[in-house]
Design a protein around this motif. Structure first.
Motif, PDB file in Angstrom:
ATOM      1  N   LEU A  78       0.837  -1.191   0.000  1.00 27.53           N
ATOM      2  CA  LEU A  78       0.000   0.000   0.000  1.00 27.53           C
ATOM      3  C   LEU A  78       0.877   1.248   0.000  1.00 27.53           C
ATOM      4  O   LEU A  78       1.878   1.323   0.716  1.00 27.53           O
ATOM      5  CB  LEU A  78      -0.929   0.019   1.223  1.00 27.53           C
ATOM      6  CG  LEU A  78      -1.993  -1.078   1.285  1.00 27.53           C
ATOM      7  CD1 LEU A  78      -2.793  -0.954   2.567  1.00 27.53           C
ATOM      8  CD2 LEU A  78      -2.921  -1.013   0.066  1.00 27.53           C
ATOM      9  N   GLN A  82      -2.838   4.938   0.437  1.00 27.19           N
ATOM     10  CA  GLN A  82      -3.569   3.682   0.600  1.00 27.19           C
ATOM     11  C   GLN A  82      -4.025   3.097  -0.731  1.00 27.19           C
ATOM     12  O   GLN A  82      -5.104   2.499  -0.820  1.00 27.19           O
ATOM     13  CB  GLN A  82      -4.773   3.862   1.542  1.00 27.19           C
ATOM     14  CG  GLN A  82      -4.407   4.264   2.956  1.00 27.19           C
ATOM     15  CD  GLN A  82      -3.500   3.248   3.633  1.00 27.19           C
ATOM     16  OE1 GLN A  82      -3.816   2.063   3.687  1.00 27.19           O
ATOM     17  NE2 GLN A  82      -2.354   3.705   4.125  1.00 27.19           N
ATOM     18  N   GLY A 129       5.205   2.425   1.594  1.00 27.91           N
ATOM     19  CA  GLY A 129       4.202   3.046   2.438  1.00 27.91           C
ATOM     20  C   GLY A 129       4.466   4.517   2.704  1.00 27.91           C
ATOM     21  O   GLY A 129       3.534   5.247   3.092  1.00 27.91           O
TER      22      GLY A 129
END
Length: 306
Positions: A78, A82, A129
């Motif tokens: 992710l 997101q 991330g």
């Protein structure tokens, strides 16, 4: 007696051969080794060459120190916003501390791979991330992996005695559910940039064209001015030459000019001039006619009728 002696020699040679094979060992140039005594390391990082050990009591474990490749499983990570990305990667690793490697993995390469792979997955998950999708797409893949490689290399040297030489991304894909939206946004962004570049190019083209037209007008005006100047100077010089030449014999000049006038006047078919016979135009024709008055009058009249 002879047979006993032969058996003794053969036995002695066999014992020497066994002793040599269990005492001497060779470490290849692509390997490093550790020496163990009942499972405990007594000599570390043995370099390539011929070495000796105590038979039975000591054993040697050799490890391949060439650059090895770990092809990791395709993983889903992710991004900062997101959004999921599918990443396929591989790792280049190498044994640099044989003692630490033996203690952590018992020299088993498959165990080392099982220990390295989760660390790589965790490092990549953390790296992706902290970035958004645009940064992941825009950055070069080599630059993207510099941080994870350095961090994981330091960790694996301490834990496993191996160096992580490189982490490379083979491909980054988007899940099918977000690919269309992302591609559409990318296409719109590229079209906007293209319009901006096209407008800038057109503006630059107009500026260059206006500059060229202005320079063209200036050059033409300068050329015309120069041409008129040269033409005027040439005409003046020609007039001076003609004036000087014709001034030497004015009567001949008048005669020559009249001949040119006759030639130009009677050059076509059916030309008709209505002039008085005693016109100055026929002065040289009259001077070339017979001396009697009648003949001269007839000649003058005849030419006027032509």
């Amino acid at each position: 007696m002879i047979n006993n002696r032969s058996l003794l020699i053969v036995g002695t040679l066999a014992a020497v051969a066994w002793l040599a094979s269990n005492t001497l060992y060779v470490v290849d140039e692509t390997e490093r080794a550790v020496k163990l005594r009942f499972g405990e390391v007594v000599e570390e990082n043995i370099q390539p060459g011929l070495h000796a050990k105590v038979p039975i009591a000591q054993t040697v474990r050799k490890f391949d120190t060439r650059l090895l490749t770990l092809d990791t499983d395709t993983s889903r990570y992710l991004t900062l916003e997101q959004k999921a990305v599918i990443v396929d990667s591989y790792v280049k690793w190498q044994v640099v501390n044989p003692t630490r490697y033996y203690e952590a993995t018992a020299g088993d390469e498959m165990m080392a791979i099982r220990l390295i792979q989760p660390r790589v997955d965790e490092s990549l998950r953390n790296e992706f991330g902290r970035l958004n999708l645009q940064e992941i797409i825009a950055e070069r893949r080599d630059d993207l992996m510099i941080g994870p490689t350095e961090e994981l290399d330091s960790l694996m040297r301490n834990e496993l005695g191996v160096a992580i030489r490189d982490i490379r991304i083979k491909r980054i894909d988007l899940p099918e559910d977000v690919s269309a939206a992302v591609f559409e946004r990318m296409r719109s962004e590229r079209e906007r940039e293209a319009r901006e570049w096209r407008a800038q190019g057109q503006e630059e083209a107009e500026r260059i064209r206006a500059n060229a037209d202005r320079r063209r007008q200036v050059l033409i005006a300068q050329a015309n001015e120069r041409a008129e100047t040269l033409r005027g100077e040439g005409d003046a010089e020609a007039a001076g030459i003609f004036s000087e030449a014709y001034g030497q014999d004015q009567e001949f000049f008048a005669f020559w000019r009249s001949l040119n006038a006759y030639r130009n006047s009677f050059s076509g078919d059916g030309n008709l001039l209505v002039l008085e016979p005693d016109s100055d135009f026929f002065r040289y024709l009259r001077s070339a006619s017979p001396s009697n008055g009648e003949g001269g009058g007839q000649s003058g009249t005849g030419n006027s009728e032509e």
